[in-house]
Design a protein around this motif. Structure first.
Motif, short mmCIF file in Angstrom:
data_model
loop_
_atom_site.label_atom_id
_atom_site.label_comp_id
_atom_site.label_asym_id
_atom_site.label_seq_id
_atom_site.Cartn_x
_atom_site.Cartn_y
_atom_site.Cartn_z
N ILE A 65 -20.03 -30.05 -31.02
CA ILE A 65 -20.49 -30.06 -29.31
C ILE A 65 -21.37 -30.74 -29.11
CG2 ILE A 65 -21.55 -28.49 -27.64
CD1 ILE A 65 -20.36 -26.04 -29.32
N GLY A 66 -22.63 -31.42 -29.82
CA GLY A 66 -23.47 -32.13 -29.54
C GLY A 66 -22.97 -33.75 -29.31
N THR A 67 -22.11 -33.90 -30.06
CA THR A 67 -21.30 -35.14 -30.29
C THR A 67 -20.54 -35.29 -29.25
OG1 THR A 67 -21.37 -35.40 -32.62
CG2 THR A 67 -19.78 -36.80 -31.47
N ASN A 68 -19.73 -34.12 -28.77
CA ASN A 68 -19.01 -34.14 -27.49
C ASN A 68 -19.77 -34.36 -26.18
OD1 ASN A 68 -16.56 -33.86 -28.90
ND2 ASN A 68 -16.48 -31.59 -28.70
N VAL A 104 -26.16 -33.28 -18.69
CA VAL A 104 -25.39 -33.31 -20.10
C VAL A 104 -26.12 -33.86 -21.22
CG1 VAL A 104 -23.25 -34.56 -20.85
CG2 VAL A 104 -23.21 -33.66 -18.58
N LYS A 105 -27.21 -34.65 -20.75
CA LYS A 105 -27.85 -35.34 -21.85
C LYS A 105 -28.81 -34.36 -22.39
CE LYS A 105 -31.02 -39.55 -22.79
NZ LYS A 105 -32.00 -40.56 -22.20
N ARG A 106 -29.60 -33.49 -21.75
CA ARG A 106 -30.21 -32.29 -22.20
C ARG A 106 -29.50 -31.27 -23.04
NH1 ARG A 106 -32.55 -31.36 -17.66
NH2 ARG A 106 -31.01 -29.72 -16.91
N ALA A 107 -28.36 -31.08 -22.51
CA ALA A 107 -27.40 -30.21 -23.30
C ALA A 107 -27.34 -30.86 -24.60
CB ALA A 107 -26.20 -29.93 -22.57
N MET A 108 -26.91 -32.04 -24.68
CA MET A 108 -26.57 -32.90 -25.95
C MET A 108 -27.94 -32.58 -26.88
SD MET A 108 -26.43 -37.15 -26.40
CE MET A 108 -28.33 -37.10 -26.24
N TRP A 109 -28.96 -33.06 -26.43
CA TRP A 109 -30.14 -32.70 -27.35
C TRP A 109 -30.38 -31.28 -27.82
CZ3 TRP A 109 -31.18 -36.58 -29.72
CH2 TRP A 109 -31.27 -38.01 -29.46
#
Length: 315
Positions: A62-65, A99-104
């Motif tokens: 999920i993080g990669t997506n 989106v960037k925050r969700a990635m981290w």
């Protein structure tokens, strides 16, 4: 944007589901299935490490997506001519910062979950976990995005195949053999050759998910500077790669059957007719209308192949 979903009709919740890209989850689940099936065969199955490995793999996926969605938009790779599934950052559905925050957050959750696996598996799992997170970001982000320089295929092959299957087996074996408690190296018997060979099947079909994606996006990627293998070497190369990866995947169960005399490992051959149908599409089509379903079907092929292989190994 050419997509199957009307952006105006999407709620915020639906947009987050799209950003997580559930159609890619087979790439996270399948290696855990195969690694666990082999652990059952060898009598080293441990449920808690297996479940934690699965949760960690899904969070990294999920993080990669999220990273791909964010960084592709920042790089200008997702244009109005895109034929793939909706991208929420480029489509303006979710703010880039969110989106960037969700990635981290996804990667942080993976690290938190992986703390238990680090205690069990020690330094090898710590190194592999950190490299997996770093590679997830570096696939489309950073100073040298892997996916933009033709390195996406080996990235998927290694991390979603070799590393994921052997890592799943390792954390169970090291616990079962009484070597848990932060070992500094691989204890004897925790990464047998059989685990490496079994991982090649998952690596091959996982890579094919990316191959379909890159064949579909070849023309757009060529205009935006994304130098995937499909862009560098053309449709013929990518189609040959798809067949090669598929052939390798189906060779692995046969190797197990011949070497062990246990022909239950041939169960994945039940998926061969389905694989042939998907391959025919990949070999003849270039449009998103044809290849978007083929991409999802390759994911379904991966998880069904892996489940049958895991059952064959365990039985």
């Amino acid at each position: 944007m050419s997509t199957e979903t009307s952006e105006a009709d999407l709620s915020k919740r639906q947009a987050w589901v799209i950003a997580a890209r559930p159609q890619t989850m087979p790439a996270a689940v399948s290696p855990v299935l195969v690694g666990t099936g082999l652990a059952l065969r060898d009598g080293v199955f441990r449920p808690l490490p297996a479940v934690v490995a699965l949760v960690g793999a899904v969070l990294i996926q999920i993080g990669t997506n999220f990273a791909n969605d964010y960084y592709d938009a920042q790089q200008g790779a997702d244009t109005a001519d895109r034929e793939g599934f909706t991208r929420v950052t480029a489509g303006g559905l979710i703010a880039p910062a969110e989106v960037k925050r969700a990635m981290w957050l996804a990667f942080a959750a993976a690290v938190a979950v992986g703390t238990y696996l680090v205690w069990v598996g020690g330094l090898p799992i710590l190194v592999v976990g950190l490299l997996s997170v770093a590679a997830g970001v570096a696939y489309t982000g950073g100073p040298y995005p892997l996916g933009y320089h033709g390195l996406g295929d080996p990235f998927v092959f290694v991390f979603f195949g070799l590393v994921a299957v052997t890592g799943t087996y390792y954390v169970q074996a090291v616990d079962a053999l009484g070597a848990a408690g932060f070992p500094l190296w691989l204890p004897a018997g925790t990464v047998p050759l059989a685990a490496v060979v079994a991982s090649l099947a998952v690596a091959g079909i996982s890579t094919n998910i990316l191959v379909v994606n890159n064949v579909r996006d070849r023309e757009e990627d060529a205009t935006t500077g994304k130098r995937t293998l499909a862009v560098r070497f053309g449709y013929g190369f990518s189609r040959a790669e798809y067949l090669l990866m598929l052939g390798m995947a189906y060779t692995v169960p046969a190797v197990f059957a011949v070497s062990t005399g246990d022909y239950t490992t041939l169960l994945p051959f039940l998926t061969l007719p389905y694989a042939a149908v998907v391959a025919r599409t990949v070999l003849t089509e270039t449009s998103g209308a044809a290849l978007n379903p083929a991409l999802e079907r390759t994911g379904k092929l991966l998880v069904s192949f892996s489940l049958l292989f895991a059952v064959g190994l365990a039985v």
